[in-house]
Every structure is written in C-alpha cells, then in structure tokens.
Motif scaffolding. Structure first.
Motif, PDB file in Angstrom:
ATOM      1  N   GLU A 126       0.702  -1.233  -0.221  1.00 50.19           N
ATOM      2  CA  GLU A 126      -0.125   0.082  -0.101  1.00 50.19           C
ATOM      3  C   GLU A 126       0.751   1.237  -0.128  1.00 50.19           C
ATOM      4  N   SER A 127       2.249   1.054   0.520  1.00 51.89           N
ATOM      5  CA  SER A 127       2.827   2.385   0.488  1.00 51.89           C
ATOM      6  C   SER A 127       4.101   2.679  -0.204  1.00 51.89           C
ATOM      7  N   GLN A 132       3.457  -2.419  -5.593  1.00 49.11           N
ATOM      8  CA  GLN A 132       2.225  -2.423  -6.244  1.00 49.11           C
ATOM      9  C   GLN A 132       2.174  -2.440  -7.865  1.00 49.11           C
ATOM     10  N   ALA A 260      -9.136  -3.737   1.736  1.00 51.69           N
ATOM     11  CA  ALA A 260      -7.871  -3.164   2.256  1.00 51.69           C
ATOM     12  C   ALA A 260      -7.828  -3.331   3.400  1.00 51.69           C
ATOM     13  N   ARG A 264      -4.825  -5.880   5.596  1.00 54.57           N
ATOM     14  CA  ARG A 264      -3.858  -5.533   6.872  1.00 54.57           C
ATOM     15  C   ARG A 264      -4.237  -6.305   8.012  1.00 54.57           C
TER      16      ARG A 264
END
Length: 354
Positions: A126-127, A132, A260, A264
């Motif tokens: 995600e970061s 990705q 999402a 996590r």
C-alpha cells in the motif's frame, strides 16, 4: 470465447452491475494448486467466506478448483491476470521474474517470523508504489499475503547431524535448492508440490525441502518420511491471494475498502492457520514414528558460510535489478527496516517435540 474466459467475463459484468445496483452479487471462480485440506487453502477459503460476510454477500465464490484442476502452480499468477480464474493462490517462487521486488522477501537467513514478513509486505503493497506496480503489470490486485513459515527438510532416512543429508535427492524450491546443494551436497530436484507424493512413492526423490512444517501432514508425505529437519534457513517463500484486476475494478468502493482492511488484518489470522497446521503435522508425525532434528547453531552458521551469504545478497540484487526499473537495493533496505518494526509484534515460533 474460451469457456473459462466467458465465465470470468460474466463475473466482471456482474461486478460492474454490483457497482450500481443494490443487492447485486459478484460470483467468483477460485483456483489453487494445493489440496483442499492444506493450511494455505483453508486460510484463503476462510478469507473469502469472511469477505462475503463483511460485504453482505456482494462477493461470493461460485466455483472452487483444487490441486491444479484449472492451472498448474507456475500458471496461477498469469492465469488470474488473463481471466482464467477470478481469484486464486500464487507463490512468488514459481514466477520470480515477474515479481522481482516481492522475491527479495524470500531471501534466506533473515527471519523465521512469518507473520512479520506478511505484515511487512501488506504495508509496503500500500505504501511503496513500485511493489504494487509489479502486480498491476500482471493485471492482478493482491487481496492478502499469507504468513510464511521457516523451511523444513523431510527425508526418508535417519538424521542425527547435518552431515547425514549429503547425497540425498530432495524436491527443491527457489534458492533453498541452491543452499542444500552447495552447503550439504544434497541433490535438488525442481518440482511442484503437487508432484511430491508420487515422486516419494516411486523413489524419484528421497525427501523434500522448500516446505513449511504444516504441509507434510495434509499432503500425506509423512508415511515416506523418517526425519523432519529444521535447518535454520528461515522463511523462504512469499505467497498470496490475487484477484483479476478487471474484476476488482468493477467492485463497489465499499467492497474495495473492506478488502484493504482485510489485507492489513490477514497476517495475524494467517499465522494462526500456520500454528494449527504445524501442530497437526507434528502430532501425525509422532504417531507414525517420525523423528525430528534441529540444526545446532554451529551447523546453521556452517551452511550460511558455505553458500557465501554476502555474495548471495549481491547476486540477488543484481539479478532482480535486470527485471525492473525500481531500485532493488533501496527496496531491500526499506523491506528490512519495515520488517524490523513488525518482528517484535510476532507471535510465531516453529515448535518441534522436545
């Protein structure tokens, strides 16, 4: 149109309808190359059931394909991207060229804390945009990364020291095959996990490595195993659940938001499946009289030295840099820094009988 592609096209159409019509459903075809009872399948069937509940039935699994019924292990990532399945299980080691950054998390002798590895990958997915992006190139979206566990070696021979492994033929996976070949003088034989049972039966191999502790039990390899060995190599695989990006893009935003959240949350849930699977394999192995051997610290250090670990890291960076525009060395440092943050929160320990 290919029948499977037609099914996926209908699923995608249903997804688009779901975005604008209350109560519409997206019906998925799920594919995996492992057995129905394995931990890697059970955790993802559990994931998909939970996703259906948390989205009030907006996403449901219509068909399930096990044991490479739809695609072989090395075909899953590309096959999902092509629409041969809507969602499915993949492992990086079968297609490392397609996932050069992800494969850096498979570097041996880093950690045995699989929940920390999966939490790190989920965070970086995600970061860290380049990570990705390598999945977008395959036309897939990651729903979850499962928690890897430290590799074992299972052989149909008694083992009381590292030296006893010399000359044995074992199913291999990725870099683990190179390690056992260089460090132990074993003979690595590349093959999918789906082929291990027959290879053990016929004597084509003496055992297997590149395998987590939870796997020999449900795959029925233990009757052909005399000793399970913990060589201290650490985690060695990165696997996950991927969805066809066209199907994902057609989902309602509220479903994407739930995915999402679940991505996590999944590392902590995945490690519970690993822990239960480990315990089940150990219990069954003890019933069958299988012995256990854990390398001494000196044996672990000797293997690591034998493979020239510093050169291995340099080679990994160089080979993967040729497959991506991203800075592999920078990603490795970011990965290690993020992993260090998650390791203290890990709850996992690979347990052998006393």
């Amino acid at each position: 149109m290919h029948p499977r592609k037609a099914v996926t096209a209908l699923a995608a159409a249903a997804a688009l309808l779901a975005a604008g019509t209350a109560g519409a459903e997206t019906n998925l075809v799920y594919s995996t190359y492992v057995s129905q009872g394995s931990s890697s399948n059970l955790q993802y069937e559990g994931y998909l059931d939970e996703l259906s509940r948390r989205t009030d039935g907006a996403v449901k699994v219509q068909d399930k394909m096990y044991m490479s019924a739809l695609m072989k292990a090395g075909e899953h990532l590309s096959g999902i991207g092509q629409g041969l399945a809507d969602v499915g299980y993949f492992c990086t080691g079968y297609t490392p060229a397609a996932l050069p950054l992800t494969s850096m998390a498979e570097m041996p002798y880093v950690t045995e804390k699989g929940d920390a590895v999966s939490a790190t990958l989920a965070e970086l997915y995600e970061s860290y945009p380049p990570l990705q992006k390598e999945y977008e190139k395959q036309n897939v979206v990651i729903l979850a990364f499962d928690a890897p566990s430290a590799t074992i070696i299972g052989v149909d021979e008694p083992v009381s020291s590292a030296a006893d492994l010399k000359g044995l033929k074992v199913r291999a996976y990725g870099e683990v095959g190179n390690i056992v070949g260089k460090a132990a003088g074993m003979i690595p034989v590349p093959m999918s996990t789906a082929d291990i049972y027959t290879a053990l039966q016929t004597g084509a191999i003496d055992g297997y490595t590149g395998i987590p502790l939870w796997m020999p039990g449900p795959e029925n390899w233990l009757p052909h195993t005399k000793t399970i060995v913990a060589p201290g190599i650490g985690t060695y695989y990165t696997c996950g659940l991927a969805m066809n990006k066209d199907v994902y893009d057609g989902l309602p935003q509220k479903v994407k938001d739930e995915i999402a959240k679940m991505r996590r949350e999944f590392p902590a849930k995945s490690i519970e499946y690993v822990r239960k699977g480990d315990a089940a394999t150990v219990a069954k192995a003890q019933e069958l009289g299988v012995d256990f051997y854990r390398f001494t610290p000196e044996e672990v250090a000797a293997w690591k030295q034998a493979i020239d670990y510093e050169q291995l890291k340099a080679d990994w960076i160089e080979s993967r840099q040729a497959r991506t525009d991203a800075d592999v060395a920078a990603f490795l440092q970011t990965y290690r820094d993020t992993l260090a943050k998650h390791i203290p929160q890990s709850s996992y320990e690979q347990k052998f009988p006393e």
